[in-house]
Write a protein that holds these residues in place. Structure first.
Motif, PDB file in Angstrom:
ATOM      1  N   ARG A 123       0.823  -1.206   0.000  1.00 27.13           N
ATOM      2  CA  ARG A 123       0.000   0.000   0.000  1.00 27.13           C
ATOM      3  C   ARG A 123       0.861   1.262   0.000  1.00 27.13           C
ATOM      4  N   LEU A 124       2.113   1.125   0.463  1.00 32.31           N
ATOM      5  CA  LEU A 124       2.994   2.279   0.602  1.00 32.31           C
ATOM      6  C   LEU A 124       3.669   2.674  -0.704  1.00 32.31           C
ATOM      7  N   GLN A 125       3.247   2.071  -1.811  1.00 30.49           N
ATOM      8  CA  GLN A 125       3.774   2.480  -3.113  1.00 30.49           C
ATOM      9  C   GLN A 125       3.294   3.885  -3.474  1.00 30.49           C
ATOM     10  N   ALA A 126       2.100   4.241  -3.022  1.00 22.78           N
ATOM     11  CA  ALA A 126       1.501   5.530  -3.362  1.00 22.78           C
ATOM     12  C   ALA A 126       1.338   6.379  -2.112  1.00 22.78           C
ATOM     13  N   LYS A 127       1.233   7.683  -2.301  1.00 24.89           N
ATOM     14  CA  LYS A 127       1.006   8.595  -1.184  1.00 24.89           C
ATOM     15  C   LYS A 127      -0.349   8.290  -0.555  1.00 24.89           C
ATOM     16  N   ALA A 128      -0.392   8.306   0.763  1.00 29.95           N
ATOM     17  CA  ALA A 128      -1.641   8.045   1.480  1.00 29.95           C
ATOM     18  C   ALA A 128      -2.656   9.148   1.196  1.00 29.95           C
ATOM     19  N   GLY A 129      -3.947   8.842   1.443  1.00 28.52           N
ATOM     20  CA  GLY A 129      -4.985   9.791   1.089  1.00 28.52           C
ATOM     21  C   GLY A 129      -6.022  10.001   2.177  1.00 28.52           C
ATOM     22  N   LEU A 130      -6.761  11.108   2.041  1.00 28.79           N
ATOM     23  CA  LEU A 130      -7.859  11.402   2.957  1.00 28.79           C
ATOM     24  C   LEU A 130      -9.009  10.427   2.750  1.00 28.79           C
ATOM     25  N   THR A 131      -9.246  10.078   1.503  1.00 28.35           N
ATOM     26  CA  THR A 131     -10.244   9.064   1.164  1.00 28.35           C
ATOM     27  C   THR A 131      -9.622   8.109   0.158  1.00 28.35           C
ATOM     28  N   GLY A 132     -10.255   6.976  -0.048  1.00 29.66           N
ATOM     29  CA  GLY A 132      -9.679   6.009  -0.951  1.00 29.66           C
ATOM     30  C   GLY A 132     -10.675   4.971  -1.399  1.00 29.66           C
ATOM     31  N   TYR A 133     -10.210   4.067  -2.220  1.00 31.32           N
ATOM     32  CA  TYR A 133     -11.056   3.019  -2.793  1.00 31.32           C
ATOM     33  C   TYR A 133     -11.685   2.176  -1.690  1.00 31.32           C
ATOM     34  N   ALA A 134     -10.885   1.807  -0.705  1.00 34.33           N
ATOM     35  CA  ALA A 134     -11.389   0.941   0.368  1.00 34.33           C
ATOM     36  C   ALA A 134     -12.414   1.670   1.227  1.00 34.33           C
ATOM     37  N   GLN A 135     -12.262   3.001   1.377  1.00 32.79           N
ATOM     38  CA  GLN A 135     -13.217   3.757   2.192  1.00 32.79           C
ATOM     39  C   GLN A 135     -14.560   3.900   1.471  1.00 32.79           C
ATOM     40  N   VAL A 136     -14.509   4.036   0.155  1.00 35.45           N
ATOM     41  CA  VAL A 136     -15.731   4.238  -0.625  1.00 35.45           C
ATOM     42  C   VAL A 136     -16.491   2.933  -0.838  1.00 35.45           C
ATOM     43  N   TYR A 137     -15.774   1.859  -1.130  1.00 35.61           N
ATOM     44  CA  TYR A 137     -16.429   0.610  -1.500  1.00 35.61           C
ATOM     45  C   TYR A 137     -16.380  -0.460  -0.417  1.00 35.61           C
ATOM     46  N   GLY A 138     -15.661  -0.203   0.655  1.00 34.86           N
ATOM     47  CA  GLY A 138     -15.639  -1.151   1.754  1.00 34.86           C
ATOM     48  C   GLY A 138     -16.595  -0.719   2.855  1.00 34.86           C
TER      49      GLY A 138
END
Length: 469
Positions: free
Chosen positions: A380-395
């Motif tokens: 997961r640390l390949q990309a900069k962390a975010g305020l929202t993300g795929y897992a937050q929207v669809y999980g």
């Protein structure tokens, strides 16, 4: 009915919905707004504005899954339709204000929104019931390996009217005699080794059987592969986070603009929240916590303090155990429910520690626990962390760490500004859904313990995967 006719009919039903949602707006535009702009519109220009709304509704309808009459409950469809028309109406209203060179009367637009909501409910009810009355449930097979009990999800999500599970079989028994799938219309493959799954997949394709696959980490990584030819052979090339410099630059510009505007627009809410926290127990307003971002770099994330000052006085990192957590202050319960406690992270975005969209940053201590069972968690640390993300929207709050990891890797595998905007707008949908709150449900703190056996099994089978995913 053939698949072609089935898909064509569904498209027509969705088009009817888009037209229905456009009618109240068109009436509102023609009867009020068109003659009150700075430059009154002619017939051609009026039509362009109406078509613009239609296109916007279709775009946001797809983002919010507003047309999924076959897999969502009526209440979920109506909620998604409301979001789609509300955002579309808002955008058009901003355009109208710009054309009028000032704020215009909002009441006609609100009346149109009420009409759209009524039509949305009628369409959702008729489309949902009409679908299940027209299309019989598909004969369905569940083929599993390390993930069992998938058939329970079909009933839990109200999809037993679409999928009639007539066969539940382990992958080993299915491979002994693939003919057991004859007469089956849909197959769900749950946690199957890639080698075994590919054999079943080929059989399903050959016999026109629709197949749903829960992806594994290897599948997701390979999905981001670039197609090429070398040595006169077809090749797939995979590397670490293949984001282009243009994408990263555009992403940073968007992050800066949106976070700066967000801090300005939301400043009254930020000020009131800060005063409320300080007045309640006189403790610090903000809470700083070490998190991980790209390449494992540590940074201090900012949040409004929602717990008592000494919530972790023993120095042990703990996830919240939900609304019953006695460490949460009265103000904290309110700002958590409204997600206001996350707003100071706009400062992190402006500084460059966070992006708007990306894998949620984890605490080093919690990440270390996950890595004991899932070494791939660090991917997961390949990309900069975010305020929202795929897992937050669809999980959801009870989505396992393994599945959230897969979701984050799906985002990383396909970097795109369009995907970023889709996730940003989709985040609005989950703001008022309590089950989507990250790590606040009772029992969330014991996720790793409860899923230890499952994750370990999946981890083992991942290592055994055939490279020809």
């Amino acid at each position: 009915m053939s698949k072609f006719k089935h898909d064509l009919l569904l498209r027509l039903i969705k088009l009817v919905d888009a037209v229905l949602m456009t009618i109240p707006f068109a009436l509102c535009w023609y009867l009020y707004y068109s003659d009150r702009t700075a430059s009154p519109f002619d017939e051609k220009s009026n039509l362009i504005v109406v078509l613009l709304f239609l296109v916007l509704f279709i775009i946001f309808g797809r983002i919010y899954d507003a047309f999924m009459m076959s897999i969502q409950r009526i209440s979920e469809i109506v909620y998604a339709q409301f979001l789609a028309v509300a955002v579309s109406d808002l955008i058009i209203y901003v355009v109208i204000c710009l054309l009028s060179k000032g704020l215009t009367n909002l009441l006609p637009g609100m009346a149109a929104l009420v009409g759209q909501i009524i039509l949305a409910f009628l369409w959702a009810y008729l489309a949902h019931h009409g679908y299940y009355a027209t299309f019989p449930a598909k004969r369905t097979a569940i083929i599993y390996d390390v993930r069992r009990g998938f058939e329970k999800l079909i009933g839990k999500y109200g999809l037993d009217g679409k999928y009639d599970v007539v066969l539940t079989l382990c992958a080993e028994d299915c491979l002994k005699d693939l003919s057991v799938l004859d007469g089956i219309e849909t197959v769900f493959a749950s946690g199957i080794h890639s080698h075994d799954r590919n054999i079943i997949l080929k059989y399903c394709i050959e016999h026109s059987i629709n197949m749903f696959v829960i992806p594994r980490i290897g599948d997701v990584i390979m999905s981001g592969a670039r197609h090429m030819h070398m040595f006169h052979l077809p090749m797939l090339t995979v590397s670490r986070y293949m984001a282009s410099p243009e994408y990263l630059l555009a992403k940073r510009i968007i992050d800066t603009i949106v976070s700066a505007l967000g801090l300005i627009v939301l400043s009254p809410i930020l000020l009131v929240t800060a005063i409320a926290i300080k007045a309640t127990d006189h403790g610090p307003v903000f809470y700083k916590q070490v998190r991980l971002t790209k390449n494992g770099r540590e940074f201090n994330i900012f949040k409004f303090r929602s717990m008592c000052v000494d919530a972790e006085k023993d120095g042990v990192a703990r996830l919240s155990t939900g609304d019953k957590d006695d460490r949460i202050t009265p103000v904290g319960r309110i700002i958590r429910a409204c997600r206001i406690d996350e707003l100071p992270q706009l400062i992190n975005i402006l500084k460059g520690d966070l992006s708007i969209v990306g894998p949620r940053p984890e605490r080093p201590e919690i990440a270390a626990q996950y890595c004991e069972e899932m070494p791939e968690f660090n991917l997961r640390l390949q990309a900069k962390a975010g305020l929202t993300g795929y897992a937050q929207v669809y999980g959801k709050y009870n989505t396992t760490p393994y599945d959230k990891l897969v979701m984050d890797l799906m985002y990383i595998a396909h970097p795109s500004i369009i995907v970023d905007f889709k996730i940003m707008f989709a985040t609005v949908k989950i703001l008022f859904l309590p089950e989507s709150t990250e790590g606040v449900a009772e029992g969330q703190a014991t996720t790793m313990t409860e899923n230890e056996v499952t994750v370990a099994a999946e981890k083992k089978s991942e290592n055994d995967d055939d490279v020809a995913v």
